[in-house]
Design an enzyme around this catalytic site. Structure first.
Site, PDB file in Angstrom:
ATOM      1  N   ASP A  38       6.187   4.390   8.016  1.00  0.00           N
ATOM      2  CA  ASP A  38       6.811   5.699   8.079  1.00  0.00           C
ATOM      3  C   ASP A  38       6.059   6.598   7.102  1.00  0.00           C
ATOM      4  OD1 ASP A  38       8.561   7.695   8.832  1.00  0.00           O
ATOM      5  OD2 ASP A  38      10.372   6.573   8.350  1.00  0.00           O
ATOM      6  N   ALA A  39       6.281   7.891   7.192  1.00  0.00           N
ATOM      7  CA  ALA A  39       5.475   8.830   6.413  1.00  0.00           C
ATOM      8  C   ALA A  39       5.560   8.532   4.919  1.00  0.00           C
ATOM      9  CB  ALA A  39       5.941  10.258   6.692  1.00  0.00           C
TER      10      ALA A  39
END
Length: 507
Positions: free
Chosen positions: A270-271
């Protein structure tokens, strides 16, 4: 006799090794960028080995502009991975300006028809493939067991593991049959959280048996479906690793996901600009830790700047040089990512332009690439409305004959959704302010995330005190008290809701 290198020769050899190492590091990165045109530094990064880019809603100004942006990326780097968060429903990037034309996971889960789910994913896949986008960071495979989850909610297919598992598999099938790689998220499961990992580090306190019977069930379906990629979550799952969030946990990524569950695809983070990942360490160090743990492709975030990109490459190269990150681990990550782009070749720039021309001229058909079949039809509004939860009070309200007024109470959204139009206000119907409700009208007050403190309830009470027949409509995951729950707020769901409220669709 040994050959003695001159200082100049040694320097050249060392420089070449360092350049190779930096190229490998770039091959694990997936930055975003600001603006609606491809910046020069992204093109230079491609020349230096960049693996992928991720597009966000802020990169979209119009369909034509988006098509040209994708064609430009493909023209410069034909084999790159172009990724996007296009879940359908509330989370959309292609339709960031108007709202998604797909209903979203919670509605599909409520309908519980896996062929409809596959068709919805296929429609998204065809749209992405026509733009040359070959990696979709979807579906959301979380089991939404916490009704007040602030970041998952209607992004989930439901609260029952078996249902979520079969729809996850169907969604993967529909998307990947259209030639676009899927990404089931957020491993090992973000559904039992009440903290948004964009803002802080959530903790999951469920025991191992509960996790095995609930959170992990959809991800086993991912493995069985041979889904292309999986996304990690920035959450601390105490029963699996009490010391490291999942993104940075070898126990979770290497031991559980790879060894025990048998996942062979690409692990995407995820970011890393999210607080749950990098608030304490910064993004470059978070990138190193994720690679060490077993991640292959690192999502850097929506507003990556060239300086941060270079700092991250340097941090990865230094970690190899210091012995923290084995060269074999870095090479494995790069090889897996390259294999993914080979498995899902995208439309080239010329094919993207061909698709644009055909669309502008109203001609039928798709560009011929990746064996993509004809695009399926969209789900109709009355079928979507079958997923709505409608109380007896709402049924009585719908049967009344007074004119209808719809009041939409503005509600903020989480970072995953962003500022996408939602609810009846996103449709062509008239939505009025509270003070503009005509005398004698029956009123539907619409909001989302309707907890006890939501301002909708104040509006609801005032309108009822004025003598109106009033119902409350929840355009999100139910939290109690609403008369109609739509399980989503995308454009197509909002159109179905508007038709229901106005009496032009069946309850």
């Amino acid at each position: 006799m040994d050959t003695i290198q001159s200082p100049a020769t040694h320097s050249l050899a060392t420089g070449a090794a360092r350049a190779h190492l930096r190229r490998l590091a770039a091959g694990t990165l997936m930055p975003g960028f600001t603006g609606i045109a491809v910046p020069v530094w992204i093109l230079e990064a491609y020349d230096a080995g960049l693996a992928a880019v991720c597009l966000y809603g802020t990169n979209v100004a119009s369909p034509v502009q988006l098509r040209e942006l994708c064609a430009g990326l493909r023209a410069h780097s034909p084999n790159t991975l172009i990724a996007v968060d296009e879940e359908g429903g509330d989370v959309t990037r292609l339709h960031y300006l108007t709202g998604s034309t797909q209903p979203g996971n919670a509605v599909l889960g409520r309908l519980d028809d896996v062929e409809l789910t596959a068709a919805s994913a296929s429609a998204i896949g065809h749209e992405l493939a026509g733009l040359g986008i070959n990696l979709n960071l979807a579906p959301d495979a979380d089991v939404n067991s916490a009704p007040d989850n602030p970041v998952i909610g209607v992004r989930s297919f439901g609260a029952e593991p078996g249902l979520v598992a079969r729809h996850t598999a169907a969604w993967i099938r529909g998307l990947e049959d259209a030639g676009v790689a899927s990404c089931a998220k957020h491993f090992p499961g973000h559904g039992d959280t009440t903290t948004d990992s964009h803002l802080a580090l959530p903790r999951v306190t469920a025991d191992a048996a509960t996790l095995d019977a609930r959170e992990l069930v959809p991800f086993r379906a991912l493995v069985a479906a041979r889904g292309a990629t999986v996304m990690t979550s920035h959450i601390l799952v105490e029963a699996l690793d009490p010391d490291h969030p999942a993104t940075f946990s070898p126990r979770i990524l290497q031991d559980l996901l790879r060894r025990d569950m048998g996942f062979e695809g690409v692990i995407i983070t995820d970011a890393l600009d999210m607080a749950g990942a990098s608030a304490q360490t910064g993004i470059p160090e978070a990138a190193v830790r994720a690679l060490i743990a077993g991640a292959d492709l690192l999502c850097l975030g929506s507003e990556t700047e060239p300086a941060l990109f270079e700092q991250t490459i340097t941090a990865i190269a230094d970690a190899v040089g210091d012995g923290r990150l084995p060269m074999e681990r870095l090479a494995d990550a790069v090889a897996r990512t390259q294999a993914l782009s080979s498995r899902f070749p995208a439309a080239g720039a010329a094919e993207i332009q061909e698709a644009a021309i055909r669309g502008q001229l109203g001609l039928p058909g798709q560009p011929q690439h990746a064996g993509v079949p004809a695009e399926p039809k969209a789900l109709d509004g009355e079928r979507i409305a079958e997923a709505f939860e409608v109380s007896e009070a709402a049924e009585r309200w719908l049967a009344r004959e007074e004119p209808v007024a719809i009041v939409q109470v503005e509600t903020g959204s989480n970072f995953a959704v962003g500022r996408v139009p939602w609810g009846p206000a996103a449709t062509t119907s008239a939505v009025v302010r509270e003070g503009e409700v005509p005398d004698g009208a029956r009123v539907a007050v619409v909001g989302r995330g309707l907890d006890a403190e939501h301002p909708l309830w104040t509006v609801f009470a005032r309108l009822r005190a004025e003598g109106h027949a009033v119902i409350a409509v929840e355009c999100g995951w139910p939290r109690g008290g609403a008369d109609i729950v739509t399980y989503g707020a995308s454009l197509t769901v909002s159109q179905a809701l508007t038709a229901l409220l106005n009496g032009t669709a069946k309850a």
